[in-house]
Design a protein around this motif. Structure first.
Motif, PDB file in Angstrom:
ATOM      1  N   THR A 178       7.608   5.341  -8.287  1.00 25.13           N
ATOM      2  CA  THR A 178       7.945   4.426  -7.194  1.00 25.13           C
ATOM      3  C   THR A 178       8.187   5.185  -5.894  1.00 25.13           C
ATOM      4  O   THR A 178       7.733   4.766  -4.822  1.00 25.13           O
ATOM      5  CB  THR A 178       9.187   3.594  -7.554  1.00 25.13           C
ATOM      6  N   ALA A 179       8.901   6.308  -5.995  1.00 25.00           N
ATOM      7  CA  ALA A 179       9.174   7.106  -4.799  1.00 25.00           C
ATOM      8  C   ALA A 179       7.873   7.622  -4.188  1.00 25.00           C
ATOM      9  O   ALA A 179       7.699   7.600  -2.957  1.00 25.00           O
ATOM     10  CB  ALA A 179      10.088   8.275  -5.140  1.00 25.00           C
ATOM     11  N   ASN A 180       6.959   8.052  -5.022  1.00 27.79           N
ATOM     12  CA  ASN A 180       5.673   8.557  -4.517  1.00 27.79           C
ATOM     13  C   ASN A 180       4.892   7.452  -3.807  1.00 27.79           C
ATOM     14  O   ASN A 180       4.252   7.701  -2.779  1.00 27.79           O
ATOM     15  CB  ASN A 180       4.845   9.141  -5.661  1.00 27.79           C
ATOM     16  N   LYS A 181       4.973   6.242  -4.352  1.00 30.03           N
ATOM     17  CA  LYS A 181       4.269   5.123  -3.722  1.00 30.03           C
ATOM     18  C   LYS A 181       4.895   4.794  -2.368  1.00 30.03           C
ATOM     19  O   LYS A 181       4.181   4.493  -1.395  1.00 30.03           O
ATOM     20  CB  LYS A 181       4.309   3.902  -4.637  1.00 30.03           C
ATOM     21  N   ILE A 182       6.217   4.854  -2.300  1.00 32.67           N
ATOM     22  CA  ILE A 182       6.913   4.600  -1.034  1.00 32.67           C
ATOM     23  C   ILE A 182       6.535   5.659  -0.005  1.00 32.67           C
ATOM     24  O   ILE A 182       6.204   5.350   1.150  1.00 32.67           O
ATOM     25  CB  ILE A 182       8.450   4.595  -1.249  1.00 32.67           C
ATOM     26  N   LEU A 183       6.553   6.923  -0.426  1.00 27.30           N
ATOM     27  CA  LEU A 183       6.290   8.028   0.497  1.00 27.30           C
ATOM     28  C   LEU A 183       4.820   8.096   0.908  1.00 27.30           C
ATOM     29  O   LEU A 183       4.501   8.623   1.983  1.00 27.30           O
ATOM     30  CB  LEU A 183       6.739   9.349  -0.126  1.00 27.30           C
ATOM     31  N   GLU A 184       3.936   7.578   0.075  1.00 27.66           N
ATOM     32  CA  GLU A 184       2.525   7.502   0.468  1.00 27.66           C
ATOM     33  C   GLU A 184       2.343   6.573   1.665  1.00 27.66           C
ATOM     34  O   GLU A 184       1.531   6.834   2.553  1.00 27.66           O
ATOM     35  CB  GLU A 184       1.681   6.979  -0.707  1.00 27.66           C
TER      36      GLU A 184
END
Length: 213
Positions: A178-184
């Motif tokens: 989820t964090a990676n998707k947000i940061l993308e």
């Protein structure tokens, strides 16, 4: 076309216009006014019974248009009350009221603002869990947030709600994904980047503590 038929068509047309005006304008307007009156009637000494009674009169009133918008406003009010309340019984009552009016909306499983409705319910239940520590609220919050992401994969509120829940759960893979998707999507979001780093660090420390010495 004979005169009688013309008159019949004219009468039917007038009746249709009256019905459209009544159900499409008058009832929604009266419902909105009633909702505003209910909000204004609740002073600082109002009880939960007063709260439920005031809004029930409005939300139970018939109107084919406007119900979902008013329920969403009720949800925002319920969220604010839970934020400011520490009484477990009061919190349970408020959550129950919000769930009651949201139930037919969620059951439809569609709508322009469906992801937003899921997010509001998820937030209410997440706060209820944090204040009562009762697992049913955590489970409900998780289900609502995950479903909100399914309906709006790139909506920030749904992603942040899921990120919070996965951190509370200790779900390492869920947090990272989820964090990676947000940061993308928002690479300048340093708060999420920091929370992710802190979570991973704490998870690694817990693993070290479990390791045989």
């Amino acid at each position: 076309m004979n005169t009688t038929l013309k008159k019949t068509i004219a009468v039917i047309a007038i009746l249709v216009l009256v019905l459209v005006a009544y159900y499409g304008s008058y009832l929604p307007l009266q419902k909105s006014r009633s909702f505003i009156t209910a909000m204004r009637s609740l002073g600082p000494t109002a009880t939960l019974a007063d709260f439920e009674k005031s809004f029930a009169k409005t939300l139970d009133a018939p109107s084919p248009i406007g119900q979902e918008e008013l329920v969403r406003q009720l949800g925002s009010i319920a969220l604010n009350i839970v934020q400011q309340n520490s009484d477990p019984q009061a919190i349970k009552k408020i959550v129950a009221i919000a769930e009651k009016y949201y139930e037919p909306i969620i059951r439809r499983n569609r709508g322009m603002s469906f992801s937003q409705n899921l997010y509001i319910l998820g937030s209410i239940n997440e706060l209820a869990f944090l204040k009562t520590r009762e697992p049913q609220y955590f489970n409900s919050a998780k289900n609502y947030f995950i479903k909100a992401v399914e309906f709006g994969p790139n909506r920030p509120q749904a992603l942040y709600g899921t990120f919070d829940i996965f951190r509370l759960e200790g779900n390492i893979e869920g947090v990272k994904k989820t964090a990676n998707k947000i940061l993308e999507q928002w690479p300048s979001d340093e708060k999420t980047r920091t929370l992710l780093a802190e979570f991973i660090k704490q998870a690694e420390e817990r693993e070290k503590d479990k390791a045989p010495k």
